[in-house]
Design a protein around this motif. Structure first.
Motif, PDB file in Angstrom:
ATOM      1  N   ALA A 135      39.572 -29.125  -1.469  1.00 31.43           N
ATOM      2  CA  ALA A 135      40.843 -29.320  -1.984  1.00 31.43           C
ATOM      3  C   ALA A 135      41.420 -28.198  -3.158  1.00 31.43           C
ATOM      4  CB  ALA A 135      41.240 -30.586  -2.234  1.00 31.43           C
ATOM      5  N   GLY A 136      42.353 -27.828  -2.963  1.00 26.60           N
ATOM      6  CA  GLY A 136      42.819 -26.626  -4.115  1.00 26.60           C
ATOM      7  C   GLY A 136      43.652 -27.446  -4.989  1.00 26.60           C
ATOM      8  N   PHE A 137      43.166 -27.888  -6.504  1.00 26.39           N
ATOM      9  CA  PHE A 137      43.932 -28.700  -7.148  1.00 26.39           C
ATOM     10  C   PHE A 137      45.103 -28.039  -7.765  1.00 26.39           C
ATOM     11  CE2 PHE A 137      40.521 -32.211  -8.528  1.00 26.39           C
ATOM     12  CZ  PHE A 137      40.241 -32.424  -7.205  1.00 26.39           C
ATOM     13  N   PRO A 138      46.282 -28.461  -7.422  1.00 23.88           N
ATOM     14  CA  PRO A 138      47.485 -27.915  -7.640  1.00 23.88           C
ATOM     15  C   PRO A 138      47.702 -27.405  -9.327  1.00 23.88           C
ATOM     16  CG  PRO A 138      48.035 -29.723  -6.176  1.00 23.88           C
ATOM     17  CD  PRO A 138      46.391 -29.802  -6.901  1.00 23.88           C
ATOM     18  N   ALA A 139      48.342 -26.226  -9.435  1.00 25.85           N
ATOM     19  CA  ALA A 139      48.645 -25.868 -10.972  1.00 25.85           C
ATOM     20  C   ALA A 139      49.939 -24.998 -10.844  1.00 25.85           C
ATOM     21  CB  ALA A 139      47.391 -25.135 -11.418  1.00 25.85           C
ATOM     22  N   ARG A 140      50.771 -25.017 -11.921  1.00 23.44           N
ATOM     23  CA  ARG A 140      51.879 -23.945 -12.046  1.00 23.44           C
ATOM     24  C   ARG A 140      51.072 -22.933 -13.217  1.00 23.44           C
ATOM     25  NH1 ARG A 140      55.060 -25.000  -7.907  1.00 23.44           N
ATOM     26  NH2 ARG A 140      55.377 -27.133  -7.603  1.00 23.44           N
ATOM     27  N   GLY A 141      50.765 -21.833 -12.674  1.00 22.01           N
ATOM     28  CA  GLY A 141      50.017 -21.102 -13.518  1.00 22.01           C
ATOM     29  C   GLY A 141      48.720 -21.555 -13.722  1.00 22.01           C
ATOM     30  N   ARG A 142      48.438 -21.604 -14.905  1.00 23.46           N
ATOM     31  CA  ARG A 142      46.987 -22.719 -15.138  1.00 23.46           C
ATOM     32  C   ARG A 142      47.437 -24.080 -15.770  1.00 23.46           C
ATOM     33  NH1 ARG A 142      45.191 -17.309 -14.995  1.00 23.46           N
ATOM     34  NH2 ARG A 142      43.177 -16.972 -13.913  1.00 23.46           N
ATOM     35  N   THR A 143      48.532 -24.541 -15.614  1.00 19.03           N
ATOM     36  CA  THR A 143      48.946 -25.937 -15.993  1.00 19.03           C
ATOM     37  C   THR A 143      48.859 -26.898 -14.840  1.00 19.03           C
ATOM     38  OG1 THR A 143      50.342 -24.730 -17.818  1.00 19.03           O
ATOM     39  CG2 THR A 143      50.671 -27.200 -17.046  1.00 19.03           C
ATOM     40  N   ILE A 144      48.183 -27.905 -15.067  1.00 13.77           N
ATOM     41  CA  ILE A 144      48.036 -28.981 -14.064  1.00 13.77           C
ATOM     42  C   ILE A 144      49.258 -29.406 -13.676  1.00 13.77           C
ATOM     43  CG2 ILE A 144      47.301 -31.242 -13.920  1.00 13.77           C
ATOM     44  CD1 ILE A 144      45.093 -30.766 -15.396  1.00 13.77           C
ATOM     45  N   ASP A 145      49.362 -29.275 -12.062  1.00 15.91           N
ATOM     46  CA  ASP A 145      50.448 -30.034 -11.596  1.00 15.91           C
ATOM     47  C   ASP A 145      49.957 -31.449 -10.941  1.00 15.91           C
ATOM     48  OD1 ASP A 145      52.633 -30.928 -10.083  1.00 15.91           O
ATOM     49  OD2 ASP A 145      52.792 -29.036  -8.748  1.00 15.91           O
ATOM     50  N   ALA A 146      49.875 -32.393 -11.745  1.00 17.18           N
ATOM     51  CA  ALA A 146      49.124 -33.850 -11.298  1.00 17.18           C
ATOM     52  C   ALA A 146      49.899 -34.341 -10.281  1.00 17.18           C
ATOM     53  CB  ALA A 146      48.831 -34.652 -12.385  1.00 17.18           C
ATOM     54  N   ARG A 147      51.378 -34.381 -10.245  1.00 11.25           N
ATOM     55  CA  ARG A 147      52.031 -34.924  -9.410  1.00 11.25           C
ATOM     56  C   ARG A 147      51.733 -34.468  -7.971  1.00 11.25           C
ATOM     57  NH1 ARG A 147      54.467 -39.827 -11.244  1.00 11.25           N
ATOM     58  NH2 ARG A 147      54.947 -39.468 -13.291  1.00 11.25           N
ATOM     59  N   SER A 148      51.690 -33.132  -7.946  1.00  9.75           N
ATOM     60  CA  SER A 148      51.273 -32.817  -6.335  1.00  9.75           C
ATOM     61  C   SER A 148      49.796 -33.137  -6.111  1.00  9.75           C
ATOM     62  CB  SER A 148      51.289 -31.034  -6.599  1.00  9.75           C
ATOM     63  OG  SER A 148      52.604 -30.807  -6.778  1.00  9.75           O
ATOM     64  N   LEU A 149      48.948 -33.211  -7.051  1.00 13.61           N
ATOM     65  CA  LEU A 149      47.673 -33.491  -6.653  1.00 13.61           C
ATOM     66  C   LEU A 149      47.632 -35.160  -6.138  1.00 13.61           C
ATOM     67  CD1 LEU A 149      44.825 -33.027  -6.131  1.00 13.61           C
ATOM     68  CD2 LEU A 149      44.052 -33.536  -8.605  1.00 13.61           C
TER      69      LEU A 149
END
Length: 565
Positions: A135-149
């Protein structure tokens, strides 16, 4: 083990933080019908994806034990579920968006062959299922997008699992069809020795492939039909009677004009060592599972191999009973490949004239008269092929289109015409009487003893971080040393190449000691895999995708091509 709400709470607590905060997610979480294991978390969204697995108890999965109660059934069962799981993940992949590999959901991609893979394993004792994925853990740039994960782990992954890993959800008819197909394939494979056959090709098989880069069957192809003289009927347990061509043990020559299907038939036989999926066209092309494709391999390295069965009395006086070179010629490489195949325990050679060294294959009567035997260090295969079968039980299937020299030696001669085989043995033997046969030495040759023992490479022993990199089916590198596998033609999947890399490293670190022969080393690797699984030899501390079962023959081929052996 933690309840799933802990994972949800942790995700929300790291939202919008720097990507390394994802590392805190590692662990095991209890969902309603399975355990989710987060084994490895990628360092950033552009790195290799994170490794996860699902564990489903046999009781919850609900699959009847008779679906996986034999080794071949279990392999087919695992393959079927993995294809279903992979299809579901592919459908849901990248529904979560972001940078790099954000939103990726994937597992091992299966081809036409049915292989034992590390990506999905079923415990034969209780039916427990371990399904690995990335799984590719989601990010915006290199900031965590936890809602998407959170969407991926609490919505998308459960959907994929529920649709593919539980008996109540899968198409039971398709599953049982594949299990029954594996029974029928195993039945045919087990019948070959008692029937005196080395291969079987069912009538109606579709042998041509879609293209050079696709193993799917070619549309509108000519179905295979056996000549009457080789036609046999078998009665597998599920498909009823099945009729096709039985290729007898001994020396079989396949001839015919160009583009008439000679090499296509041989290629099907090469991969007949594996079972194939329903609809492939080669479901009932079954070959002796020790068969080895032989070919010339200019430039390969050879280490202490006894090639004296074929090459002797070199002008430079070099010893051919323990021959080494960094740059083998076509004939020398094919001689070494042949000896190494015998060392691996093969009982069937598959040889195509197109990819063979001519001077290794034949030396006609005229050439023997002009260049006397004592002036030629090469004893060609045509002078040894009968000895190898009569004395050592090694059959051969050869494809030839330009030389009739093997007509005298062959037991069976098949002509391919418009992809249809014809038995021309009698006619070819009659025609061959008008041409001189190659003279065969009467004295029995020296046969190798295969006592080759190697010590491990000291650099590998002293390196705690050996890097293994896979380049498709073509090669695998151990640190920066590449093992060229381009001409090991029976590898069906790059995951087998990965397994060969790990098997080689395991042998170097744990088995090779200067006393065990290469045959013993390969046998021990196979035994460790049988006992503990593919993951064991990889040294991984957790289940993972990316490995598929190789044969002993390919393990030895890999070791023999290591230039620092």
């Amino acid at each position: 083990m933690k309840p799933s709400f802990v994972l949800r709470n942790t995700l929300r607590s790291v939202d919008h933080k720097g990507y390394p905060a994802y590392k805190g997610l590692r662990g095991t979480y209890q969902f309603s019908s399975y355990l989710l294991n987060i084994h490895h978390v990628q360092g950033d969204p552009f790195a290799s994806p994170s490794s996860l697995s699902l564990f489903i108890s046999g009781k919850d999965a609900g699959f009847p034990q008779e679906l996986y109660d034999t080794p071949w059934r279990r392999t087919a069962f695992q393959d079927h579920l993995l294809r279903l799981f992979g299809k579901q993940l592919n459908r849901l992949s990248f529904q979560a968006k972001g940078s790099g590999k954000s939103g990726l959901l994937a597992t091992s991609s299966c081809g036409q062959e049915i292989l034992e893979r590390s990506a999905l394993q079923v415990n034969p004792k209780n039916g427990d299922i371990t399904a690995c994925f990335e799984a590719g853990f989601p990010a915006r740039g290199r900031t965590i997008d936890a809602r998407s994960l959170e969407k991926m782990l609490f919505d998308l992954v459960p959907k994929a699992a529920e649709a593919s890993l539980f008996y109540k959800a899968v198409c039971q008819e398709d599953l049982i069809r594949d299990i029954h197909l594996s029974d029928d394939q195993q039945y045919i494979r087990e019948q070959l020795p008692s029937l005196g056959l080395c291969a079987f090709v069912a009538n109606g098989s579709i042998l041509p492939r879609e293209s050079g880069v696709s193993q799917k069957p070619m549309k509108d192809s000519v179905p295979f039909v056996s000549p009457e003289t080789y036609q046999i009927t078998l009665t597998p347990p599920h498909c009823g009677s099945i009729t096709g061509m039985g290729i007898p043990k001994g020396i079989t020559l396949i001839v015919g004009g160009g583009y008439h299907g000679k090499s296509t038939l041989l290629k099907a036989l090469e991969l007949g060592i594996y079972n194939h999926i329903a609809g492939d066209g080669r479901e009932y092309v079954i070959t002796d599972d020790t068969a080895v494709k032989l070919r010339a391999e200019d430039g390969r390295s050879i280490r202490r191999t006894d090639i004296s069965l074929f090459i002797n009395d070199l002008p430079n006086g070099k010893d051919t009973t323990s021959f080494s070179t960094e740059d083998a010629s076509g004939s020398t490489s094919q001689a070494a490949n042949t000896i190494e195949a015998i060392e691996s325990g093969t009982s069937l050679f598959l040889i195509d004239e197109d990819t063979s060294a001519t001077n290794f294959m034949i030396r006609d009567e005229l050439m023997q008269r002009v260049v006397s035997r004592h002036q030629e260090p090469i004893t060609p295969l045509i002078e040894r092929i009968r000895y190898l079968y009569d004395s050592h039980g090694i059959s051969s299937v050869l494809v030839a289109g330009s030389s009739g020299s093997f007509f005298h030696t062959a037991d069976h001669i098949i002509q391919m015409e418009n992809y249809r085989p014809k038995d021309i043995t009698e006619a070819a033997k009659t025609a061959a009487k008008d041409f001189p046969a190659v003279s065969i030495p009467k004295e029995a040759p020296h046969f190798p003893d295969f006592v080759r023992c190697f010590s491990p490479n000291k650099r590998l022993l002293g390196d705690r971080r050996v890097k293994i990199k896979v380049f498709g089916k073509d090669s695998v590198s151990i640190n920066k040393e590449t093992i060229d596998l381009r001409y090991v033609e029976q590898l069906a999947d790059s995951e087998q190449t990965a397994s060969l890399g790990y098997a080689f490293l395991y042998a170097q670190l744990h088995i090779m000691n200067g006393k065990k022969t290469l045959g013993q080393v390969a046998d021990e690797i196979m035994e460790q895999i049988r006992r503990h699984g593919l993951i064991f030899i990889s040294g991984s501390s957790y289940p993972r995708t990316g490995l598929a079962m190789p044969r002993k023959q390919e393990i030895l081929a890999c070791i023999n091509r290591y230039r620092k052996l």
